[in-house]
Design a protein around this motif. Structure first.
Motif, PDB file in Angstrom:
ATOM      1  N   ASP A 129      -6.833  -0.590  -0.067  1.00  0.00           N
ATOM      2  CA  ASP A 129      -7.637  -1.489  -0.624  1.00  0.00           C
ATOM      3  C   ASP A 129      -7.390  -1.384  -2.232  1.00  0.00           C
ATOM      4  OD1 ASP A 129      -8.782  -2.436   1.619  1.00  0.00           O
ATOM      5  OD2 ASP A 129     -10.297  -0.811   1.633  1.00  0.00           O
ATOM      6  N   ASP A 130      -7.100  -0.309  -2.832  1.00  0.00           N
ATOM      7  CA  ASP A 130      -7.203  -0.356  -4.321  1.00  0.00           C
ATOM      8  C   ASP A 130      -6.192   0.683  -4.784  1.00  0.00           C
ATOM      9  OD1 ASP A 130      -8.749   2.081  -4.076  1.00  0.00           O
ATOM     10  OD2 ASP A 130     -10.355   0.712  -3.789  1.00  0.00           O
ATOM     11  N   ALA A 145      -8.332  -0.557  -9.322  1.00  0.00           N
ATOM     12  CA  ALA A 145      -7.846  -2.081  -9.446  1.00  0.00           C
ATOM     13  C   ALA A 145      -7.748  -2.419  -7.874  1.00  0.00           C
ATOM     14  CB  ALA A 145      -6.552  -1.955  -9.943  1.00  0.00           C
ATOM     15  N   PRO A 146      -8.485  -3.222  -7.497  1.00  0.00           N
ATOM     16  CA  PRO A 146      -8.430  -3.966  -6.122  1.00  0.00           C
ATOM     17  C   PRO A 146      -7.272  -4.558  -5.840  1.00  0.00           C
ATOM     18  CG  PRO A 146     -10.574  -4.413  -7.266  1.00  0.00           C
ATOM     19  CD  PRO A 146      -9.675  -3.997  -8.125  1.00  0.00           C
ATOM     20  N   LEU A 147      -6.473  -4.199  -4.673  1.00  0.00           N
ATOM     21  CA  LEU A 147      -5.200  -4.875  -4.598  1.00  0.00           C
ATOM     22  C   LEU A 147      -5.205  -6.302  -4.178  1.00  0.00           C
ATOM     23  CD1 LEU A 147      -3.853  -2.070  -2.012  1.00  0.00           C
ATOM     24  CD2 LEU A 147      -3.144  -2.435  -4.240  1.00  0.00           C
ATOM     25  N   ASP A 148      -6.348  -6.701  -3.732  1.00  0.00           N
ATOM     26  CA  ASP A 148      -6.414  -8.485  -3.632  1.00  0.00           C
ATOM     27  C   ASP A 148      -6.686  -9.110  -4.838  1.00  0.00           C
ATOM     28  OD1 ASP A 148      -8.921  -7.438  -3.983  1.00  0.00           O
ATOM     29  OD2 ASP A 148      -9.948  -8.569  -2.336  1.00  0.00           O
ATOM     30  N   ASP A 196       5.319  -0.483  -2.995  1.00  0.00           N
ATOM     31  CA  ASP A 196       4.405  -0.164  -2.129  1.00  0.00           C
ATOM     32  C   ASP A 196       2.944  -1.127  -2.526  1.00  0.00           C
ATOM     33  OD1 ASP A 196       5.795   1.619  -0.773  1.00  0.00           O
ATOM     34  OD2 ASP A 196       5.000   3.254  -1.642  1.00  0.00           O
ATOM     35  N   ILE A 197       2.645  -1.029  -3.888  1.00  0.00           N
ATOM     36  CA  ILE A 197       1.510  -1.752  -4.141  1.00  0.00           C
ATOM     37  C   ILE A 197       1.650  -3.064  -4.083  1.00  0.00           C
ATOM     38  CG2 ILE A 197       0.161  -2.244  -6.323  1.00  0.00           C
ATOM     39  CD1 ILE A 197       0.873   0.422  -7.356  1.00  0.00           C
ATOM     40  N   LEU A 198       2.779  -3.803  -4.210  1.00  0.00           N
ATOM     41  CA  LEU A 198       2.838  -5.184  -4.171  1.00  0.00           C
ATOM     42  C   LEU A 198       3.025  -5.576  -2.602  1.00  0.00           C
ATOM     43  CD1 LEU A 198       5.600  -6.250  -6.735  1.00  0.00           C
ATOM     44  CD2 LEU A 198       3.007  -6.853  -6.675  1.00  0.00           C
ATOM     45  N   ARG A 199       3.408  -4.779  -1.781  1.00  0.00           N
ATOM     46  CA  ARG A 199       3.349  -4.805  -0.376  1.00  0.00           C
ATOM     47  C   ARG A 199       2.165  -4.812   0.310  1.00  0.00           C
ATOM     48  NH1 ARG A 199       6.773  -1.076   0.907  1.00  0.00           N
ATOM     49  NH2 ARG A 199       8.790  -2.063   0.291  1.00  0.00           N
ATOM     50  N   SER A 202       0.125  -7.891  -0.635  1.00  0.00           N
ATOM     51  CA  SER A 202       0.643  -9.161  -0.160  1.00  0.00           C
ATOM     52  C   SER A 202       0.095  -9.654   1.114  1.00  0.00           C
ATOM     53  CB  SER A 202       2.024  -9.074   0.051  1.00  0.00           C
ATOM     54  OG  SER A 202       2.324  -8.231   1.178  1.00  0.00           O
ATOM     55  N   GLY A 203      -0.802  -8.615   1.691  1.00  0.00           N
ATOM     56  CA  GLY A 203      -1.264  -9.210   3.056  1.00  0.00           C
ATOM     57  C   GLY A 203      -0.381  -8.944   4.179  1.00  0.00           C
TER      58      GLY A 203
END
Length: 561
Positions: A129-130, A145-148, A196-199, A202-203
């Motif tokens: 999630d973050d 930092a929330p991933l969304d 990894d963070i961007l993946r 990305s949902g």
């Protein structure tokens, strides 16, 4: 490098903590949801500058002593080395060698211990999630930092860090001063963690979970996928660096340097040098003191902008647009889809004979207003031809239909051709509108835009708002309707007299100024309603914040970033 965690299993074996990312979506061992420490050499890079400053102060205060030690003959040549009050003399005269040595060792121990504790208490973890970072010895700080809400991930390699094989990772958040920094990681780990963070943002994990629910997979198939991923990991390695994608634009070094030479900054430098020469010839020292500091600052900015633009590349990746630039300090910026709020194509008047253009963007940087480094992340193309501009625009706005690009490049950038002979203002304007595709300013707006009223105009498509203005400095602002915050109309006393109005798109702050003046009043009112409805429809259909969630088939994370 891993901090102890209470969620470890029996025998000290780590267990999957709460919120651990799915193993199929991560490649780096640092993206397992557990707390980790930064690279062990981080204190050297973060505290090395402080030590250099301390050493510089000591050397500056003991310069006379150092001159006497290394150049003992200098006193005989008539150079008077005054060492009165020298702390070294005080130590020698009072036989305080041991005390001085203990003080030096104590200071070094305190500094080294402080750097070590700072590194030991600085940990981070990446969950599904973050991204969280904890730091501080006496006063603890924890940032998340929330991933969304991730706007992008920047990878910075300062010159010294590059020599040590290290890099700085910065997760760009949506709020002011909302970035999370991981400085420093090894280059291989930083590339894998970035992917990894961007993946995760990305949902893709939601898409894969949905696909798994719909598919009637057996345990044998699941076991086969696990074995396949394991074999792939053995072949590629756990920390294999991500391959640098090929740039869609190649900027020759000669063009890059010449574009800075043929610029308004160079004109300012030339005028400044002429003013300094005139002041020196006429004996006016106040003019020198007033101009020379500014001239040095402009010259330093001029050189720094050239160095910063070298080694430029821009390429598409599954996680967004990857932009790399910088000669000494290399910065790699990955901007996911849907994180660009406005694009502006500009052409200074001095670039017009060469046919060169530049592209700047507005995006949420996550930095505060005092951070001057935010400006370097707004240039998507420092200089390029019209063909280069189209390639970059296709990366920045991938959802635009192919048949729109010809109009955007030909009519939006260059503008309309020669206006036909007027047989009446309305007929001439209708002819221009049919040939141009933009709603331009009427002839009566000439007093407000004497040079650019024929070019000044706007166009609304199902996805974009195009604002074209400027004659000496050509500008085309492109605003994705899904990112539009609001639209406004303004009208002053002179505008009311001429029956024109101004149109402004409200977007996030940045170098792109999405405003247009001297538009026919009726056109502005009609555009106000059209843009408002189109923006609502575009925002309702937008899925770019979860750019991998709606793929027909999930992207294999083992194939790269």
């Amino acid at each position: 490098m891993t901090a102890p965690d209470p969620n470890d299993g029996p025998g000290g074996a780590p267990s999957a903590g709460p919120g651990a990312p799915p193993p199929a979506l991560v490649r780096s061992p640092l993206s397992d949801g557990e707390w980790h420490r930064l690279h062990p050499l981080t204190p050297l890079l973060r505290g090395g500058l402080f030590l250099l400053v301390v050493i510089g102060i000591v050397v500056a205060n003991l310069r006379d002593r150092l001159i006497a030690i290394f150049f003992p003959w200098s006193g005989e040549d008539g150079v008077d080395v005054d060492m009165q009050g020298d702390p070294v003399d005080f130590v020698i005269d009072n036989n305080l060698y041991l005390v001085a040595l203990l003080i030096v060792v104590g200071v070094l121990a305190v500094l080294v211990g402080g750097f070590y504790l700072s590194w030991r208490f600085h940990t981070f973890r990446i969950t599904d999630d973050d991204v969280e970072v904890r730091s501080g010895i006496l006063f603890r700080t924890q940032r998340r930092a929330p991933l969304d809400r991730v706007q992008g991930v920047n990878l910075t390699r300062p010159m010294i860090a590059r020599l040590l094989g290290m890099a700085k990772l910065e997760v760009i958040g949506a709020g002011a001063d909302g970035n999370v920094r991981l400085e420093y990681l090894s280059t291989e780990n930083s590339e894998a963690v970035r992917a990894d963070i961007l993946r995760l943002a990305s949902g893709q994990r939601l898409a894969e979970e949905s696909a798994r629910r719909e598919a009637a997979g057996s345990r044998v198939a699941a076991l086969g996928q696990t074995v396949s991923r394991g074999l792939t990991g053995l072949v590629e390695g756990e920390e294999a660096p991500v391959a640098e994608p090929e740039s869609v634009v190649d900027i020759p070094v000669a063009r890059l340097i010449l574009s800075h030479v043929v610029s308004t900054t160079t004109v300012m430098l030339i005028l400044g040098v002429v003013a300094v020469a005139v002041g020196a010839a006429r004996g006016t020292p106040w003019l020198l003191f007033a101009i020379v500091p500014g001239l040095i600052g402009v010259g330093a900015y001029w050189v720094r902008s050239i160095i910063r633009s070298l080694r430029y590349s821009i390429a598409p990746t599954p996680d967004g647009v990857r932009i790399t630039f910088g000669l000494l300090t290399t910065i790699t910026e990955t901007v996911p889809p849907g994180r660009i709020h406005a694009v502006e194509i500009t052409q200074p008047v001095l670039w017009r004979p060469f046919g060169w253009w530049a592209i700047r963007i507005n995006r949420l940087s996550g930095r505060n207003a005092a951070d001057t480094s935010a400006d370097q992340f707004t240039t998507a193309l420092p200089v390029g031809t019209a063909a280069d501009v189209e390639r970059v625009l296709r990366l920045l706005q991938p959802g635009v239909p192919a048949d729109e690009w010809g109009m955007i490049v030909a009519q939006g950038m260059v503008g309309p051709g020669r206006r036909p002979a007027p047989v009446g203002e309305d007929d001439a304007e209708a002819t221009d509108a049919a040939a141009d595709g933009f709603r331009t300013s009427p002839r009566r707006a000439w007093p407000l835009r004497p040079l650019s009223w024929r070019r000044n105009g706007f166009r609304v498509t199902p996805d974009l708002l195009l604002l074209r203005r400027g004659f000496i400095w050509r500008r085309l602002a492109i605003v994705p309707l899904a990112r539009l915050q609001s639209i406004g109309i303004d009208q002053g006393p002179l505008d009311r007299a001429l029956r024109v109005a101004g149109l402004r798109a409200h977007i996030v702050s940045g170098p792109v100024y999405a405003s247009l003046g001297a538009i026919d009043r009726d056109d502005a009112v009609a555009a106000f309603d059209d843009i408002a409805h189109a923006a609502v429809a575009a925002a309702g259909d937008d899925r770019s914040h979860r750019w991998a969630e709606y793929l027909e088939a999930p992207v294999d994370p083992e194939s790269g970033s």
